[in-house]
Design a protein around this motif. Structure first.
Motif, PDB file in Angstrom:
ATOM      1  N   PRO A   1       0.833  -1.211   0.000  1.00  0.00           N
ATOM      2  CA  PRO A   1       0.000   0.000   0.000  1.00  0.00           C
ATOM      3  C   PRO A   1       0.868   1.261   0.000  1.00  0.00           C
ATOM      4  N   VAL A   2       0.538   2.198  -0.881  1.00  0.00           N
ATOM      5  CA  VAL A   2       1.269   3.465  -0.966  1.00  0.00           C
ATOM      6  C   VAL A   2       0.263   4.602  -1.066  1.00  0.00           C
ATOM      7  N   TYR A   3       0.733   5.792  -0.723  1.00  0.00           N
ATOM      8  CA  TYR A   3      -0.100   6.991  -0.754  1.00  0.00           C
ATOM      9  C   TYR A   3       0.645   8.027  -1.576  1.00  0.00           C
ATOM     10  N   ILE A   4       0.126   8.323  -2.771  1.00  0.00           N
ATOM     11  CA  ILE A   4       0.818   9.212  -3.706  1.00  0.00           C
ATOM     12  C   ILE A   4      -0.137  10.298  -4.168  1.00  0.00           C
ATOM     13  N   GLY A   5       0.256  11.546  -3.938  1.00  0.00           N
ATOM     14  CA  GLY A   5      -0.537  12.672  -4.425  1.00  0.00           C
ATOM     15  C   GLY A   5      -1.970  12.693  -3.938  1.00  0.00           C
TER      16      GLY A   5
ATOM     17  N   HIS B   1      20.696   6.844  -8.319  1.00  0.00           N
ATOM     18  CA  HIS B   1      20.002   7.823  -7.484  1.00  0.00           C
ATOM     19  C   HIS B   1      18.491   7.664  -7.622  1.00  0.00           C
ATOM     20  N   LEU B   2      18.015   7.430  -8.838  1.00  0.00           N
ATOM     21  CA  LEU B   2      16.579   7.247  -9.055  1.00  0.00           C
ATOM     22  C   LEU B   2      16.056   6.089  -8.222  1.00  0.00           C
ATOM     23  N   ARG B   3      16.795   5.003  -8.209  1.00  0.00           N
ATOM     24  CA  ARG B   3      16.355   3.837  -7.445  1.00  0.00           C
ATOM     25  C   ARG B   3      16.312   4.145  -5.954  1.00  0.00           C
ATOM     26  N   GLN B   4      17.301   4.854  -5.459  1.00  0.00           N
ATOM     27  CA  GLN B   4      17.359   5.156  -4.029  1.00  0.00           C
ATOM     28  C   GLN B   4      16.198   6.025  -3.576  1.00  0.00           C
ATOM     29  N   VAL B   5      15.780   6.964  -4.430  1.00  0.00           N
ATOM     30  CA  VAL B   5      14.718   7.891  -4.005  1.00  0.00           C
ATOM     31  C   VAL B   5      13.329   7.413  -4.415  1.00  0.00           C
TER      32      VAL B   5
ATOM     33  N   GLU C   1      12.286   3.989  -4.798  1.00  0.00           N
ATOM     34  CA  GLU C   1      11.829   2.781  -4.112  1.00  0.00           C
ATOM     35  C   GLU C   1      11.079   3.074  -2.812  1.00  0.00           C
ATOM     36  N   PRO C   2      11.558   4.011  -1.965  1.00  0.00           N
ATOM     37  CA  PRO C   2      10.784   4.295  -0.748  1.00  0.00           C
ATOM     38  C   PRO C   2       9.375   4.800  -1.052  1.00  0.00           C
ATOM     39  N   CYS C   3       9.233   5.600  -2.118  1.00  0.00           N
ATOM     40  CA  CYS C   3       7.910   6.119  -2.472  1.00  0.00           C
ATOM     41  C   CYS C   3       7.008   5.032  -3.028  1.00  0.00           C
ATOM     42  N   LEU C   4       7.593   4.045  -3.698  1.00  0.00           N
ATOM     43  CA  LEU C   4       6.814   2.989  -4.339  1.00  0.00           C
ATOM     44  C   LEU C   4       6.594   1.777  -3.437  1.00  0.00           C
ATOM     45  N   THR C   5       7.251   1.768  -2.281  1.00  0.00           N
ATOM     46  CA  THR C   5       7.060   0.664  -1.339  1.00  0.00           C
ATOM     47  C   THR C   5       6.419   1.120  -0.034  1.00  0.00           C
ATOM     48  N   GLY C   6       6.330   2.433   0.159  1.00  0.00           N
ATOM     49  CA  GLY C   6       5.752   2.954   1.391  1.00  0.00           C
ATOM     50  C   GLY C   6       6.648   2.780   2.597  1.00  0.00           C
ATOM     51  N   SER C   7       7.961   2.590   2.365  1.00  0.00           N
ATOM     52  CA  SER C   7       8.905   2.360   3.457  1.00  0.00           C
ATOM     53  C   SER C   7       9.310   3.683   4.104  1.00  0.00           C
ATOM     54  N   SER C   8       8.883   3.897   5.345  1.00  0.00           N
ATOM     55  CA  SER C   8       9.251   5.123   6.059  1.00  0.00           C
ATOM     56  C   SER C   8      10.721   5.118   6.435  1.00  0.00           C
ATOM     57  N   GLU C   9      11.282   3.906   6.682  1.00  0.00           N
ATOM     58  CA  GLU C   9      12.699   3.825   7.040  1.00  0.00           C
ATOM     59  C   GLU C   9      13.586   4.271   5.878  1.00  0.00           C
ATOM     60  N   LEU C  10      13.284   3.806   4.657  1.00  0.00           N
ATOM     61  CA  LEU C  10      14.082   4.195   3.497  1.00  0.00           C
ATOM     62  C   LEU C  10      13.906   5.670   3.160  1.00  0.00           C
ATOM     63  N   ARG C  11      12.736   6.209   3.408  1.00  0.00           N
ATOM     64  CA  ARG C  11      12.497   7.616   3.081  1.00  0.00           C
ATOM     65  C   ARG C  11      13.319   8.542   3.962  1.00  0.00           C
ATOM     66  N   LEU C  12      13.716   8.052   5.139  1.00  0.00           N
ATOM     67  CA  LEU C  12      14.555   8.877   6.010  1.00  0.00           C
ATOM     68  C   LEU C  12      15.917   9.144   5.389  1.00  0.00           C
ATOM     69  N   LEU C  13      16.351   8.262   4.462  1.00  0.00           N
ATOM     70  CA  LEU C  13      17.642   8.454   3.804  1.00  0.00           C
ATOM     71  C   LEU C  13      17.599   9.599   2.806  1.00  0.00           C
ATOM     72  N   HIS C  14      16.420   9.897   2.278  1.00  0.00           N
ATOM     73  CA  HIS C  14      16.259  11.001   1.328  1.00  0.00           C
ATOM     74  C   HIS C  14      14.987  11.766   1.678  1.00  0.00           C
TER      75      HIS C  14
ATOM     76  N   GLU D   1      14.237  14.731   1.379  1.00  0.00           N
ATOM     77  CA  GLU D   1      13.877  15.796   0.441  1.00  0.00           C
ATOM     78  C   GLU D   1      13.054  15.291  -0.737  1.00  0.00           C
ATOM     79  N   ALA D   2      13.040  13.972  -0.940  1.00  0.00           N
ATOM     80  CA  ALA D   2      12.338  13.395  -2.091  1.00  0.00           C
ATOM     81  C   ALA D   2      10.829  13.510  -1.922  1.00  0.00           C
ATOM     82  N   GLN D   3      10.167  13.965  -2.978  1.00  0.00           N
ATOM     83  CA  GLN D   3       8.714  14.100  -2.976  1.00  0.00           C
ATOM     84  C   GLN D   3       8.157  13.544  -4.284  1.00  0.00           C
ATOM     85  N   MET D   4       7.035  12.847  -4.178  1.00  0.00           N
ATOM     86  CA  MET D   4       6.390  12.288  -5.365  1.00  0.00           C
ATOM     87  C   MET D   4       4.950  12.770  -5.428  1.00  0.00           C
ATOM     88  N   SER D   5       4.567  13.269  -6.591  1.00  0.00           N
ATOM     89  CA  SER D   5       3.202  13.732  -6.818  1.00  0.00           C
ATOM     90  C   SER D   5       2.612  12.986  -8.002  1.00  0.00           C
TER      91      SER D   5
END
Length: 211
Positions: free
Chosen positions: A19-23, A79-83, A85-98, A100-104
């Motif tokens: 489950p993910v939440y985008i825009g 870099h694309l993969r690093q920023v 994957e957290p948005c596409l997996t809903g991983s809060s832990e991975l998002r802490l690494l970047h 600044e990354a935002q997905m709309s």
């Protein structure tokens, strides 16, 4: 180790829907990122969208969206993969690494959706867009929804059969005890009866769900 098309499809097939939440919209997502290619699937349970990209197209889009950046496609993709994957997996832990990354999300004509990703690379803004279009029926059947459900059904059926075999074995053991003059406690009989009942319930629910 390189992964060809068949390998990529197999890995995507066995990847879980997350489950993910985008825009402002909720989706289920599964994705696969290789060394320099990716395959993304999204669904709102009404439609399934996908995008597949290889090395050449990734480099072309990266240069179009990031004219100030000069880097090989491997650096862009890493870099694309690093920023992404957290948005596409809903991983809060991975998002802490970047952080600044935002997905709309932006809906397009024809039922397409664009996922716009913003982050930073080397101190400069980095932009990426996933251009997802409605997936063909073959993808929905094989990779997205039906085939995983059938796989789960097969696993459940095997578990029911194994449980049934176990119960037959237990019945034989109990019969042997009785024939040899052993006295069974009330608790043993109740536990056996409970196991029979649970097995019957599991088999009934599985049968109803698969028809």
């Amino acid at each position: 180790m390189a992964c060809d098309g068949a390998c990529a499809e197999l890995r995507l097939l066995h990847s879980p829907w997350l489950p993910v939440y985008i825009g402002g919209f909720r989706f289920l997502s599964k994705s696969w990122f290789g060394s320099s290619e990716y395959h993304v699937l999204l669904t709102d349970m009404k439609c399934v969208w996908e995008e597949r990209m290889g090395t050449a197209h990734i480099q072309e889009r990266a240069q179009e969206l990031n004219r100030r950046l000069r880097a090989p496609v491997s650096a862009f993709f890493s870099h694309l993969r690093q920023v992404a994957e957290p948005c596409l997996t809903g991983s809060s832990e991975l998002r802490l690494l970047h952080p600044e990354a935002q997905m709309s999300l932006r809906r397009q004509e024809g039922g397409n959706i664009h996922l716009k990703l913003k982050s930073e690379l080397g101190g400069l803004p980095f932009h990426w867009e996933f251009h997802c279009s409605p997936a063909p029926v073959t993808v929905v059947r094989s990779t997205a929804l039906l085939r995983p459900l059938f796989s789960i059904s097969v696993v459940l059926q095997r578990q029911v059969e194994q449980l049934g075999s176990l119960l037959v074995q237990k019945d034989k053991e109990i019969q042997d005890y009785r024939e040899n003059g052993a006295t069974l406690s009330r608790g043993t009989v109740q536990n056996t009866h409970r196991t029979h009942t649970d097995a019957h319930r599991t088999h009934t629910e599985h049968t109803q769900n698969t028809h």
